[in-house]
Design a protein around this motif. Structure first.
Motif, PDB file in Angstrom:
ATOM      1  N   TRP A 197      64.115  -6.213  50.052  1.00 13.07           N
ATOM      2  CA  TRP A 197      63.784  -5.852  48.679  1.00 13.07           C
ATOM      3  C   TRP A 197      62.300  -6.076  48.417  1.00 13.07           C
ATOM      4  O   TRP A 197      61.719  -7.056  48.873  1.00 13.07           O
ATOM      5  N   ALA A 202      61.642  -1.260  43.152  1.00 15.15           N
ATOM      6  CA  ALA A 202      61.992  -1.857  41.863  1.00 15.15           C
ATOM      7  C   ALA A 202      60.877  -1.621  40.857  1.00 15.15           C
ATOM      8  O   ALA A 202      60.353  -2.553  40.245  1.00 15.15           O
ATOM      9  N   THR A 203      60.526  -0.372  40.684  1.00 16.45           N
ATOM     10  CA  THR A 203      59.386  -0.030  39.823  1.00 16.45           C
ATOM     11  C   THR A 203      59.659  -0.290  38.346  1.00 16.45           C
ATOM     12  O   THR A 203      58.729  -0.360  37.548  1.00 16.45           O
ATOM     13  N   CYS A 205      61.580  -2.985  37.260  1.00 20.12           N
ATOM     14  CA  CYS A 205      62.052  -4.372  37.097  1.00 20.12           C
ATOM     15  C   CYS A 205      61.043  -5.177  36.285  1.00 20.12           C
ATOM     16  O   CYS A 205      59.842  -5.100  36.523  1.00 20.12           O
ATOM     17  N   HIS A 246      69.255  -8.644  35.860  1.00 20.44           N
ATOM     18  CA  HIS A 246      68.524  -7.396  35.648  1.00 20.44           C
ATOM     19  C   HIS A 246      69.122  -6.518  34.555  1.00 20.44           C
ATOM     20  O   HIS A 246      68.687  -5.374  34.388  1.00 20.44           O
ATOM     21  N   CYS A 249      66.554  -5.096  32.178  1.00 17.14           N
ATOM     22  CA  CYS A 249      65.423  -4.342  32.730  1.00 17.14           C
ATOM     23  C   CYS A 249      65.592  -2.849  32.452  1.00 17.14           C
ATOM     24  O   CYS A 249      66.714  -2.337  32.445  1.00 17.14           O
ATOM     25  N   GLY A 251      64.736  -0.595  34.547  1.00 20.86           N
ATOM     26  CA  GLY A 251      65.130  -0.048  35.840  1.00 20.86           C
ATOM     27  C   GLY A 251      64.223   1.084  36.299  1.00 20.86           C
ATOM     28  O   GLY A 251      63.421   1.603  35.517  1.00 20.86           O
ATOM     29  N   PRO A 252      64.315   1.429  37.600  1.00 15.26           N
ATOM     30  CA  PRO A 252      65.229   0.852  38.602  1.00 15.26           C
ATOM     31  C   PRO A 252      64.778  -0.522  39.092  1.00 15.26           C
ATOM     32  O   PRO A 252      63.592  -0.849  39.045  1.00 15.26           O
ATOM     33  N   CYS A 253      65.757  -1.300  39.558  1.00 16.34           N
ATOM     34  CA  CYS A 253      65.484  -2.657  40.033  1.00 16.34           C
ATOM     35  C   CYS A 253      65.818  -2.850  41.499  1.00 16.34           C
ATOM     36  O   CYS A 253      65.741  -3.974  42.004  1.00 16.34           O
ATOM     37  N   GLY A 254      66.252  -1.809  42.176  1.00 19.35           N
ATOM     38  CA  GLY A 254      66.550  -1.936  43.597  1.00 19.35           C
ATOM     39  C   GLY A 254      67.776  -2.775  43.885  1.00 19.35           C
ATOM     40  O   GLY A 254      67.831  -3.461  44.916  1.00 19.35           O
TER      41      GLY A 254
END
Length: 292
Positions: A197, A202-203, A205, A246, A249, A251-254
């Protein structure tokens, strides 16, 4: 008015609501089979695991005798049993329900922390949590916790309080049995190496990379420490906990990548890959359900 009459009235009321019922004797047990059905000589009831030709009018075969038919409940064959009965039981699966039987205060505390709120019924030592949906029954899925649904009975202790929720993935995951852990040196499967990760997946997050990696490494260590048993259940818990971080968040957070790392850790200590993936997927899903 004697005690058996109110018990039978309760049974009739439940049957009218579509809940299959049966009488219980002392010890919270069903009545034993009649002579014709003893030792499964009759072939058992058609709705049991091994169906047979039995059409016995008596309440034989435990949960399989549960019925919603008022003519059966008030029949001459059932009358002497009601005179000895001390409680009413029901077949949860036959009513489209699952009962999570929490047998002590520690189990109740675990459920309140882990499971979605639903209708609860107080018991002598703990609580019944009742969900909408049917699943396989399983005893001792964790300390003090049994699941009663298909092909099992539960004692009727009242309607309870609270709104009944749909059966969640967290409860279904409890009944999934892990295969025997392979001997030291063996692995259940060999997974390809994947990128860990990182911020690139996770752009959206809101957490720092250090925060996420620290929590993930701690979780992976917990899974790897379960070398004897319980790694699959631990993987479920780690996935659920990390995913819950998360829910706020954008998102996305992976999370899929986080899930792959947890699966890899579980497989490394002998959990079959299929079970590991199911446990992790259920853990991620449960976190989303609780946040919804």
């Amino acid at each position: 008015m004697t005690q058996p009459i109110p018990i039978r009235r309760v049974a009739l009321a439940l049957a009218a609501a579509g809940v299959p019922v049966l009488p219980l004797r002392h010890g919270k047990l069903p009545f034993g089979n009649c002579r014709a059905c003893k030792n499964s000589a009759c072939g058992d009831r058609p709705n049991m695991k091994n169906p047979g030709p039995c059409r016995c009018p008596a309440p034989c075969h435990a949960w399989a005798a549960a019925t919603t038919d008022p003519h059966v409940i008030t029949s001459p064959a059932w009358a002497p049993v009601w005179r000895e009965a001390v409680a009413v039981a029901y077949h949860p699966g036959g009513a489209g329900l699952t009962v999570v039987d929490l047998d002590d205060t520690a189990a109740v505390a675990w459920a309140r922390e882990t499971l979605p709120a639903t209708r609860t019924v107080p018991t002598t030592r703990g609580e019944h949590w009742i969900y909408l949906g049917v699943m396989p029954s399983s005893n001792a899925v964790r300390p003090g916790v049994d699941i009663k649904s298909d092909m099992q009975y539960a004692r009727w202790l009242g309607p309870g309080t609270g709104r009944m929720a749909d059966l969640p993935a967290a409860v279904r995951a409890l009944a999934v049995k892990e295969d025997t852990t392979p001997a030291p040196g063996e692995v259940a499967s060999s997974l390809p190496t994947r990128a860990p990760w990182g911020r690139s997946v996770a752009t959206g997050c809101r957490h720092t990379e250090r925060y996420v990696r620290t929590g993930l490494e701690h979780g992976l260590a917990l899974v790897r420490a379960r070398t004897e048993s319980g790694a699959g259940s631990q993987a479920f818990g780690v996935a659920r906990f990390l995913a819950a971080q998360h829910t706020g968040c954008p998102g996305p957070c992976g999370l899929a990548v986080i899930g792959e790392e947890i699966v890899t850790a579980a497989v490394s200590v002998g959990v079959p890959e299929t079970y590991a993936r199911r446990a992790v997927a259920n853990g991620l899903e449960t976190a989303v359900e609780r946040a919804a």
